[in-house]
Structure formats: structure tokens, C-alpha cells
Design an enzyme around this catalytic site. Sequence first.
Site, mmCIF file in Angstrom:
data_model
loop_
_atom_site.group_PDB
_atom_site.id
_atom_site.type_symbol
_atom_site.label_atom_id
_atom_site.label_comp_id
_atom_site.label_asym_id
_atom_site.label_seq_id
_atom_site.Cartn_x
_atom_site.Cartn_y
_atom_site.Cartn_z
ATOM 1 N N ALA A 1 0.833 -1.202 0.000
ATOM 2 C CA ALA A 1 0.000 0.000 0.000
ATOM 3 C C ALA A 1 0.865 1.248 0.000
ATOM 4 C CB ALA A 1 -0.921 -0.003 1.218
ATOM 5 N N ASP A 2 0.282 2.335 -0.446
ATOM 6 C CA ASP A 2 0.922 3.641 -0.377
ATOM 7 C C ASP A 2 -0.163 4.689 -0.193
ATOM 8 O OD1 ASP A 2 3.746 4.898 -0.901
ATOM 9 O OD2 ASP A 2 2.257 6.248 -1.792
ATOM 10 N N THR A 3 0.131 5.679 0.630
ATOM 11 C CA THR A 3 -0.830 6.750 0.909
ATOM 12 C C THR A 3 -0.197 8.093 0.595
ATOM 13 O OG1 THR A 3 -1.860 5.450 2.664
ATOM 14 C CG2 THR A 3 -2.286 7.810 2.688
#
Length: 185
Positions: free
Chosen positions: A67-69
Site C-alpha cells: 500500500a501507499d498513501t
Amino acid sequence: MKIYLASKSPRRQELLKLMGFEFELMIKEIDESYPAGLPLIEVAPYLSKIKSDAFEINYDDEIIITADTVVIINDELLGKPKNNEHAFEMLSKLNGRTHLVVTGVTIKSKKKVHTFSQTTKVAFSKLSDDQLWFYILNYRPLDKAGAYGIQDWIGMVGVSSIEGSYTNVMGLPTEKLNSELMRFL
């Protein structure tokens, strides 16, 4: 299925545990650059896919979640701050305004890969410079996109509203991840 989470984020680890999943961590340093001209709304899913590409799945009963935010305000992408002054600069941009938090997630097995994203709109109330510095010095948000954690002090006193997933702002859209996992498996 054996689940691997490729994330150093303690928040993602906590959220996946709270979802009831048992998992193992897989960590690698990944170059988080992205192509110039990529629409900002597509950066987080692009980076989650790049992170996924760095790992090999060897068995049919394994999956990995990456994931990446990112935080987006006025056509500017805010990642993680480099230092306290950079965190203050970021928080000053968000202060009293509304921004987007986008998390991209990739689920990968030996046979397939699926990437999705979720966007949440977050409104900050106006805080004083002293309050912003209090937050930075006491909560050390240097490991957080946009220099804040909604679950921290600033989320309690500075976030006036959110439209969308709360856990997405923490870094992992749990409800959407659950439904995407059920379809993926």
C-alpha cells in the site's frame, strides 16, 4: 492463504490485525519515484504496484499486500516530511483547508495482481502555529503522508470533518480491502 504485508507502517499492521488477519511482514526498500505527468490521484496506486513488483510469490496459497498513501492539496502531492520544518510547511498548507487522502493497495498472488485505491476528503479547522508546532514536537509525524495522523492529537482537535473512509486516512482502507480480498481469493 498465507498473507504477507509489505509495509513498515505500524498503522497498517495494526489495522490488518484488527481486521482479524494473521500475516507476516516482508520489508524491502523501494524507490518511491513516479513518472512526471502521472495524475496525482494515480500516484498512490502506482506506488503500491511498484512495491508489489519487488516481491516474488512462490506458492499458490500465498498473497502479499502492499500500500501507499498520499495527501493531495491544490494539485500538490504531499508525501512524508523530511524534517520538522518540512512538516510545519505541510501542515500550514493543510491548515483551515480541505484536502484528499488517497491510498493505493495492491494484492498479489502467484497467478494474479489486483490494484485499487480509495480517496477520502478531509477538512482541517484552523489551528495556530503554536498548535502545529506542539503537534510536530510531541507526536513526531515524520513517518506520515501529509505530516499528520488522523488517529493522533491533531485528528482529535484539528480535523473538522471527513468524507469517506477513516481507516483510509490512517493508511489502509479496511472495508474496501476486505471486499477486494473476498473477490480476489
